[in-house]
Design a protein around this motif. Structure first.
Motif: not given
Ligand code: NAD
Ligand code: TYD
Length: 339
Positions: A184, A219, A221, A248, A255, A301-303, A306
Protein backbone atom coordinates in the motif's frame (compact mmCIF):
# COMPACT_ATOMS: atom_id res chain seq x y z
CA UNK A 1 24.68 1.04 -14.49
CA UNK A 2 21.54 0.82 -16.61
CA UNK A 3 18.40 -0.70 -15.12
CA UNK A 4 15.44 -1.55 -17.32
CA UNK A 5 12.20 -1.39 -15.31
CA UNK A 6 9.03 -2.75 -16.87
CA UNK A 7 5.60 -1.66 -15.60
CA UNK A 8 7.09 1.57 -14.23
CA UNK A 9 3.92 3.57 -14.90
CA UNK A 10 2.07 1.37 -12.40
CA UNK A 11 1.91 1.43 -8.62
CA UNK A 12 5.01 -0.42 -7.38
CA UNK A 13 7.15 0.07 -10.52
CA UNK A 14 6.52 3.83 -10.32
CA UNK A 15 7.49 3.94 -6.65
CA UNK A 16 10.59 1.84 -7.45
CA UNK A 17 11.70 4.29 -10.16
CA UNK A 18 11.32 7.26 -7.78
CA UNK A 19 13.20 5.37 -5.06
CA UNK A 20 16.08 4.31 -7.34
CA UNK A 21 16.51 7.68 -9.08
CA UNK A 22 16.77 9.38 -5.70
CA UNK A 23 19.16 6.81 -4.23
CA UNK A 24 21.36 6.33 -7.32
CA UNK A 25 21.36 9.63 -9.26
CA UNK A 26 24.07 8.26 -11.60
CA UNK A 27 22.13 5.18 -12.71
CA UNK A 28 20.25 5.22 -15.99
CA UNK A 29 16.67 4.02 -15.57
CA UNK A 30 14.81 2.86 -18.66
CA UNK A 31 11.09 2.33 -18.22
CA UNK A 32 9.09 0.06 -20.54
CA UNK A 33 5.32 0.21 -20.12
CA UNK A 34 2.47 -0.12 -22.62
CA UNK A 35 0.13 2.02 -20.48
CA UNK A 36 -2.79 -0.30 -19.88
CA UNK A 37 -5.71 1.07 -17.84
CA UNK A 38 -3.39 0.68 -14.78
CA UNK A 39 -0.46 2.61 -16.25
CA UNK A 40 -0.38 6.34 -15.68
CA UNK A 41 2.33 8.62 -17.04
CA UNK A 42 1.43 11.24 -14.43
CA UNK A 43 3.07 8.90 -11.90
CA UNK A 44 6.37 9.38 -13.74
CA UNK A 45 6.03 13.12 -14.30
CA UNK A 46 8.56 14.00 -11.54
CA UNK A 47 11.34 12.09 -13.39
CA UNK A 48 10.31 12.56 -17.03
CA UNK A 49 12.79 15.40 -17.63
CA UNK A 50 15.70 13.72 -15.83
CA UNK A 51 18.49 13.05 -18.33
CA UNK A 52 19.10 9.63 -16.76
CA UNK A 53 15.51 8.52 -17.36
CA UNK A 54 13.90 7.29 -20.55
CA UNK A 55 10.39 6.01 -21.21
CA UNK A 56 9.34 3.55 -23.93
CA UNK A 57 5.67 2.87 -24.60
CA UNK A 58 6.11 -0.79 -25.48
CA UNK A 59 4.19 -3.98 -24.70
CA UNK A 60 6.41 -6.64 -23.12
CA UNK A 61 4.80 -9.30 -25.32
CA UNK A 62 6.03 -7.48 -28.45
CA UNK A 63 9.23 -9.39 -29.21
CA UNK A 64 10.48 -7.07 -31.96
CA UNK A 65 9.92 -3.89 -29.96
CA UNK A 66 11.50 -5.39 -26.83
CA UNK A 67 14.55 -6.53 -28.81
CA UNK A 68 14.94 -2.99 -30.14
CA UNK A 69 14.81 -1.48 -26.65
CA UNK A 70 17.45 -3.95 -25.39
CA UNK A 71 19.70 -3.39 -28.40
CA UNK A 72 19.52 0.40 -27.98
CA UNK A 73 19.77 0.58 -24.21
CA UNK A 74 21.91 -2.49 -23.30
CA UNK A 75 20.57 -2.82 -19.73
CA UNK A 76 22.75 -4.39 -17.04
CA UNK A 77 19.75 -5.33 -14.90
CA UNK A 78 16.10 -5.99 -15.77
CA UNK A 79 13.36 -5.69 -13.12
CA UNK A 80 10.02 -6.98 -14.36
CA UNK A 81 7.03 -5.37 -12.63
CA UNK A 82 4.82 -5.30 -15.75
CA UNK A 83 1.75 -7.42 -15.14
CA UNK A 84 -1.97 -7.57 -15.08
CA UNK A 85 -2.32 -7.37 -11.32
CA UNK A 86 -5.95 -7.35 -10.21
CA UNK A 87 -7.54 -10.64 -9.07
CA UNK A 88 -11.13 -9.49 -9.79
CA UNK A 89 -10.22 -8.61 -13.39
CA UNK A 90 -8.54 -12.00 -13.81
CA UNK A 91 -11.84 -13.66 -12.84
CA UNK A 92 -13.63 -11.52 -15.43
CA UNK A 93 -11.11 -12.13 -18.24
CA UNK A 94 -8.11 -14.43 -17.66
CA UNK A 95 -6.66 -14.28 -21.19
CA UNK A 96 -4.68 -11.03 -20.97
CA UNK A 97 -3.18 -12.26 -17.67
CA UNK A 98 -1.68 -15.26 -19.41
CA UNK A 99 -0.37 -13.14 -22.26
CA UNK A 100 1.29 -10.40 -20.21
CA UNK A 101 2.29 -12.29 -17.10
CA UNK A 102 3.60 -15.47 -18.76
CA UNK A 103 4.45 -14.72 -22.40
CA UNK A 104 5.66 -11.22 -21.52
CA UNK A 105 8.05 -12.74 -18.97
CA UNK A 106 9.37 -15.17 -21.58
CA UNK A 107 9.96 -12.39 -24.13
CA UNK A 108 11.88 -10.35 -21.54
CA UNK A 109 13.99 -13.34 -20.53
CA UNK A 110 14.82 -14.17 -24.15
CA UNK A 111 16.04 -10.60 -24.68
CA UNK A 112 17.91 -10.77 -21.35
CA UNK A 113 19.73 -13.89 -22.57
CA UNK A 114 20.51 -12.45 -25.99
CA UNK A 115 21.89 -9.20 -24.59
CA UNK A 116 23.55 -10.93 -21.61
CA UNK A 117 22.13 -8.95 -18.74
CA UNK A 118 23.86 -9.54 -15.41
CA UNK A 119 20.54 -9.93 -13.57
CA UNK A 120 16.94 -10.62 -14.50
CA UNK A 121 14.68 -9.96 -11.51
CA UNK A 122 11.09 -11.20 -11.50
CA UNK A 123 8.69 -9.35 -9.22
CA UNK A 124 6.31 -12.04 -8.07
CA UNK A 125 3.73 -12.30 -5.32
CA UNK A 126 2.91 -14.29 -2.18
CA UNK A 127 -0.36 -15.23 -3.92
CA UNK A 128 1.52 -18.04 -5.72
CA UNK A 129 1.42 -19.96 -2.41
CA UNK A 130 -2.39 -19.92 -2.29
CA UNK A 131 -3.87 -19.18 1.11
CA UNK A 132 -3.59 -20.22 4.76
CA UNK A 133 -6.48 -21.13 7.09
CA UNK A 134 -7.65 -18.48 9.57
CA UNK A 135 -7.47 -20.93 12.49
CA UNK A 136 -3.74 -21.69 12.04
CA UNK A 137 -1.96 -18.42 12.97
CA UNK A 138 1.23 -20.47 13.41
CA UNK A 139 1.51 -21.08 9.63
CA UNK A 140 3.43 -18.76 7.29
CA UNK A 141 4.60 -18.83 3.66
CA UNK A 142 8.29 -19.66 3.35
CA UNK A 143 10.22 -19.88 0.07
CA UNK A 144 9.73 -23.67 0.10
CA UNK A 145 5.95 -23.60 0.62
CA UNK A 146 4.46 -25.43 -2.40
CA UNK A 147 2.89 -23.37 -5.19
CA UNK A 148 -0.89 -23.75 -4.86
CA UNK A 149 -2.75 -21.01 -6.70
CA UNK A 150 -6.39 -19.91 -6.47
CA UNK A 151 -7.09 -17.23 -9.11
CA UNK A 152 -6.16 -16.88 -12.79
CA UNK A 153 -3.97 -13.97 -11.64
CA UNK A 154 -1.98 -16.02 -9.13
CA UNK A 155 -1.80 -18.98 -11.53
CA UNK A 156 -0.30 -16.76 -14.22
CA UNK A 157 2.27 -15.34 -11.77
CA UNK A 158 3.17 -18.87 -10.61
CA UNK A 159 3.58 -20.04 -14.21
CA UNK A 160 5.95 -17.14 -14.82
CA UNK A 161 7.97 -18.02 -11.69
CA UNK A 162 8.37 -21.62 -12.91
CA UNK A 163 9.53 -20.34 -16.29
CA UNK A 164 12.05 -18.03 -14.61
CA UNK A 165 13.45 -20.98 -12.64
CA UNK A 166 13.58 -23.03 -15.86
CA UNK A 167 15.60 -20.29 -17.61
CA UNK A 168 18.03 -20.35 -14.70
CA UNK A 169 18.47 -24.10 -14.70
CA UNK A 170 18.46 -24.63 -18.47
CA UNK A 171 20.14 -21.49 -19.81
CA UNK A 172 21.92 -20.22 -16.66
CA UNK A 173 20.12 -16.87 -17.00
CA UNK A 174 21.15 -15.03 -13.80
CA UNK A 175 17.73 -14.67 -12.22
CA UNK A 176 16.23 -13.76 -8.86
CA UNK A 177 12.57 -13.84 -7.80
CA UNK A 178 10.86 -11.91 -5.02
CA UNK A 179 7.45 -12.77 -3.59
CA UNK A 180 5.95 -9.90 -1.67
CA UNK A 181 2.77 -9.52 0.35
CA UNK A 182 0.11 -6.83 -0.30
CA UNK A 183 1.58 -3.36 -0.78
CA UNK A 184 0.00 0.00 0.00
CA UNK A 185 1.14 3.59 -0.47
CA UNK A 186 1.12 6.46 -3.00
CA UNK A 187 0.08 5.91 -6.65
CA UNK A 188 -1.95 2.78 -5.83
CA UNK A 189 -4.67 2.30 -8.45
CA UNK A 190 -8.10 2.89 -6.85
CA UNK A 191 -9.48 -0.55 -7.80
CA UNK A 192 -7.49 -2.13 -4.94
CA UNK A 193 -8.79 -2.32 -1.37
CA UNK A 194 -7.01 0.56 0.40
CA UNK A 195 -7.18 3.29 -2.28
CA UNK A 196 -10.73 2.24 -3.24
CA UNK A 197 -11.90 2.65 0.34
CA UNK A 198 -10.12 6.00 0.74
CA UNK A 199 -11.62 7.36 -2.51
CA UNK A 200 -15.13 6.07 -1.78
CA UNK A 201 -15.08 7.33 1.81
CA UNK A 202 -13.96 10.78 0.66
CA UNK A 203 -16.88 10.80 -1.79
CA UNK A 204 -19.31 9.42 0.86
CA UNK A 205 -19.93 6.36 -1.31
CA UNK A 206 -20.62 2.85 0.05
CA UNK A 207 -17.52 0.86 1.09
CA UNK A 208 -17.95 -2.59 -0.51
CA UNK A 209 -16.48 -5.28 1.77
CA UNK A 210 -16.43 -8.74 0.18
CA UNK A 211 -18.06 -11.55 2.19
CA UNK A 212 -17.68 -11.00 5.92
CA UNK A 213 -14.47 -8.97 5.75
CA UNK A 214 -12.64 -11.60 7.83
CA UNK A 215 -10.02 -12.27 5.14
CA UNK A 216 -6.49 -11.44 6.24
CA UNK A 217 -3.76 -9.74 4.19
CA UNK A 218 -0.17 -8.99 5.26
CA UNK A 219 0.32 -5.28 4.41
CA UNK A 220 3.69 -3.72 3.56
CA UNK A 221 4.43 -0.06 2.81
CA UNK A 222 5.52 0.13 -0.84
CA UNK A 223 8.87 1.82 -0.10
CA UNK A 224 9.89 -1.16 2.04
CA UNK A 225 9.22 -3.41 -0.96
CA UNK A 226 11.34 -1.14 -3.19
CA UNK A 227 14.22 -1.27 -0.69
CA UNK A 228 14.02 -5.07 -0.62
CA UNK A 229 14.22 -5.31 -4.43
CA UNK A 230 17.17 -2.88 -4.44
CA UNK A 231 18.97 -5.20 -1.99
CA UNK A 232 18.12 -8.33 -3.97
CA UNK A 233 19.33 -7.00 -7.34
CA UNK A 234 22.61 -5.79 -5.81
CA UNK A 235 23.33 -8.42 -3.18
CA UNK A 236 20.87 -11.30 -3.66
CA UNK A 237 22.11 -14.72 -4.75
CA UNK A 238 21.43 -15.75 -8.34
CA UNK A 239 18.82 -18.51 -8.67
CA UNK A 240 17.20 -17.66 -5.32
CA UNK A 241 13.67 -16.74 -4.28
CA UNK A 242 13.13 -14.15 -1.52
CA UNK A 243 9.85 -13.67 0.35
CA UNK A 244 9.14 -10.08 1.39
CA UNK A 245 6.68 -9.16 4.14
CA UNK A 246 6.58 -7.36 7.44
CA UNK A 247 4.41 -9.51 9.75
CA UNK A 248 1.57 -7.05 9.52
CA UNK A 249 -1.53 -9.20 9.17
CA UNK A 250 -4.87 -7.44 9.25
CA UNK A 251 -8.48 -8.31 8.52
CA UNK A 252 -10.05 -6.39 5.63
CA UNK A 253 -12.84 -5.10 7.84
CA UNK A 254 -10.34 -3.65 10.32
CA UNK A 255 -8.47 -1.85 7.53
CA UNK A 256 -11.73 -0.35 6.28
CA UNK A 257 -12.64 0.82 9.79
CA UNK A 258 -9.21 2.46 10.24
CA UNK A 259 -9.73 4.40 7.00
CA UNK A 260 -13.30 5.39 7.94
CA UNK A 261 -12.17 6.74 11.33
CA UNK A 262 -9.07 8.49 9.96
CA UNK A 263 -11.29 10.40 7.53
CA UNK A 264 -13.90 11.21 10.15
CA UNK A 265 -16.63 9.29 8.28
CA UNK A 266 -19.37 6.99 9.55
CA UNK A 267 -19.12 3.19 9.70
CA UNK A 268 -22.60 3.22 8.14
CA UNK A 269 -20.82 3.56 4.79
CA UNK A 270 -19.55 -0.03 5.15
CA UNK A 271 -21.58 -2.36 2.92
CA UNK A 272 -21.08 -6.11 2.86
CA UNK A 273 -21.33 -7.38 -0.72
CA UNK A 274 -21.17 -10.85 -2.30
CA UNK A 275 -17.83 -12.57 -1.91
CA UNK A 276 -15.07 -12.85 -4.54
CA UNK A 277 -15.07 -16.28 -6.25
CA UNK A 278 -12.29 -18.48 -4.84
CA UNK A 279 -11.43 -15.75 -2.30
CA UNK A 280 -8.14 -16.48 -0.49
CA UNK A 281 -8.57 -16.43 3.31
CA UNK A 282 -5.20 -15.46 4.68
CA UNK A 283 -1.76 -14.47 3.39
CA UNK A 284 1.19 -14.32 5.80
CA UNK A 285 4.86 -14.12 4.86
CA UNK A 286 7.82 -15.49 6.78
CA UNK A 287 10.59 -13.00 5.84
CA UNK A 288 13.37 -14.78 7.77
CA UNK A 289 15.48 -15.50 4.68
CA UNK A 290 15.73 -11.93 3.35
CA UNK A 291 16.37 -10.67 6.88
CA UNK A 292 19.09 -13.22 7.56
CA UNK A 293 20.82 -13.08 4.17
CA UNK A 294 20.38 -9.44 3.16
CA UNK A 295 19.63 -7.68 6.45
CA UNK A 296 16.23 -6.43 5.23
CA UNK A 297 13.58 -5.38 7.72
CA UNK A 298 10.52 -3.22 7.10
CA UNK A 299 10.99 0.37 8.26
CA UNK A 300 7.47 1.81 8.09
CA UNK A 301 4.99 0.74 10.74
CA UNK A 302 1.40 0.30 9.53
CA UNK A 303 0.02 3.12 11.68
CA UNK A 304 2.53 5.55 10.11
CA UNK A 305 2.27 4.15 6.58
CA UNK A 306 -1.51 4.34 6.46
CA UNK A 307 -1.44 7.94 7.73
CA UNK A 308 1.09 8.90 5.02
CA UNK A 309 -0.98 7.07 2.41
CA UNK A 310 -4.26 8.75 3.37
CA UNK A 311 -2.51 12.14 3.37
CA UNK A 312 -1.10 11.42 -0.10
CA UNK A 313 -4.60 10.71 -1.44
CA UNK A 314 -5.86 13.91 0.18
CA UNK A 315 -3.00 15.89 -1.40
CA UNK A 316 -3.29 14.27 -4.85
CA UNK A 317 -7.02 14.27 -5.50
CA UNK A 318 -6.52 15.19 -9.14
CA UNK A 319 -4.40 12.00 -9.67
CA UNK A 320 -7.13 9.59 -8.57
CA UNK A 321 -10.17 11.68 -9.50
CA UNK A 322 -9.08 11.64 -13.12
CA UNK A 323 -8.95 7.83 -12.89
CA UNK A 324 -12.29 7.29 -11.21
CA UNK A 325 -14.03 9.73 -13.56
CA UNK A 326 -12.53 8.14 -16.69
CA UNK A 327 -12.83 4.72 -18.27
CA UNK A 328 -12.53 3.07 -14.85
CA UNK A 329 -16.14 4.17 -14.19
CA UNK A 330 -17.36 1.38 -16.49
CA UNK A 331 -15.33 -1.24 -14.63
CA UNK A 332 -16.73 -0.01 -11.30
CA UNK A 333 -20.29 -0.27 -12.61
CA UNK A 334 -19.68 -3.81 -13.92
CA UNK A 335 -17.98 -4.97 -10.72
CA UNK A 336 -20.11 -3.31 -8.05
CA UNK A 337 -23.30 -2.20 -9.88
CA UNK A 338 -25.63 -5.00 -8.73
CA UNK A 339 -23.32 -6.88 -6.36
P1 NAD B 1 -0.18 -2.19 -11.47
O1 NAD B 1 -1.36 -2.88 -12.06
O2 NAD B 1 -0.39 -0.96 -10.64
O3 NAD B 1 0.84 -1.79 -12.63
C1 NAD B 1 1.17 -2.64 -13.69
C2 NAD B 1 1.90 -1.82 -14.75
O4 NAD B 1 2.28 -2.74 -15.80
C3 NAD B 1 1.02 -0.75 -15.40
O5 NAD B 1 1.76 0.45 -15.53
C4 NAD B 1 0.70 -1.33 -16.76
O6 NAD B 1 0.50 -0.35 -17.77
C5 NAD B 1 1.94 -2.18 -17.04
N1 NAD B 1 1.66 -3.28 -17.99
C6 NAD B 1 0.64 -4.18 -17.90
N2 NAD B 1 0.70 -5.02 -18.95
C7 NAD B 1 1.78 -4.66 -19.69
C8 NAD B 1 2.38 -5.15 -20.87
N3 NAD B 1 1.85 -6.20 -21.54
N4 NAD B 1 3.48 -4.53 -21.36
C9 NAD B 1 4.00 -3.46 -20.72
N5 NAD B 1 3.48 -2.94 -19.60
C10 NAD B 1 2.39 -3.54 -19.09
O7 NAD B 1 0.58 -3.31 -10.65
P2 NAD B 1 1.40 -3.20 -9.27
O8 NAD B 1 0.47 -3.33 -8.15
O9 NAD B 1 2.35 -2.06 -9.36
O10 NAD B 1 2.23 -4.56 -9.33
C11 NAD B 1 3.52 -4.62 -9.96
C12 NAD B 1 4.07 -6.02 -9.85
O11 NAD B 1 4.17 -6.39 -8.48
C13 NAD B 1 3.19 -7.08 -10.51
O12 NAD B 1 4.03 -7.99 -11.16
C14 NAD B 1 2.46 -7.73 -9.35
O13 NAD B 1 2.17 -9.07 -9.65
C15 NAD B 1 3.50 -7.62 -8.25
N6 NAD B 1 2.98 -7.56 -6.87
C16 NAD B 1 2.03 -6.63 -6.53
C17 NAD B 1 1.61 -6.55 -5.21
C18 NAD B 1 0.61 -5.50 -4.77
O14 NAD B 1 0.20 -5.49 -3.60
N7 NAD B 1 0.18 -4.58 -5.63
C19 NAD B 1 2.13 -7.42 -4.24
C20 NAD B 1 3.10 -8.35 -4.63
C21 NAD B 1 3.51 -8.40 -5.95
P1 TYD C 1 -7.02 -6.43 -3.30
O1 TYD C 1 -6.58 -5.06 -2.94
O2 TYD C 1 -7.76 -6.65 -4.58
O3 TYD C 1 -5.72 -7.36 -3.23
P2 TYD C 1 -5.58 -8.99 -3.27
O4 TYD C 1 -6.87 -9.59 -3.69
O5 TYD C 1 -4.53 -9.18 -4.32
O6 TYD C 1 -5.16 -9.38 -1.90
O7 TYD C 1 -7.94 -6.98 -2.13
C1 TYD C 1 -7.47 -7.06 -0.80
C2 TYD C 1 -8.53 -7.73 0.03
O8 TYD C 1 -9.67 -6.86 0.10
C3 TYD C 1 -9.07 -9.03 -0.57
O9 TYD C 1 -9.35 -9.94 0.49
C4 TYD C 1 -10.36 -8.63 -1.26
C5 TYD C 1 -10.86 -7.48 -0.40
N1 TYD C 1 -11.62 -6.44 -1.13
C6 TYD C 1 -12.87 -6.03 -0.63
O10 TYD C 1 -13.37 -6.55 0.38
N2 TYD C 1 -13.56 -5.06 -1.30
C7 TYD C 1 -13.07 -4.47 -2.43
O11 TYD C 1 -13.76 -3.60 -3.04
C8 TYD C 1 -11.77 -4.87 -2.91
C9 TYD C 1 -11.20 -4.26 -4.15
C10 TYD C 1 -11.10 -5.86 -2.22
Amino acid sequence: MTILVTGGAGFIGGNFIHYMMKKYPDYRIICVDCLTYAGNLETLEPVMENKNFKFYKVNITDRTAIDKVFSEERPDIVVNFAAESHVDRSIENPEVFLMTNIIGTQVLMDASRKYQVTRYHQVSTDEVYGDLPLDRPDLFFTETTPIHTSSPYSASKAAADLLVQAYYRTFQLPVTISRCSNNYGPYHFPEKLIPLMIANALNDKPLPVYGTGENVRDWLYVEDHCRAIDLIIHKGKVGEIYNIGGHNEMKNIDIVKIIVHALGKSEDLITFVSDRAGHDMRYAIDPTKIHRELGWLPETKFQDGIKKTIQWYLDHKEWWERIINGEYKHYYERMYGDR
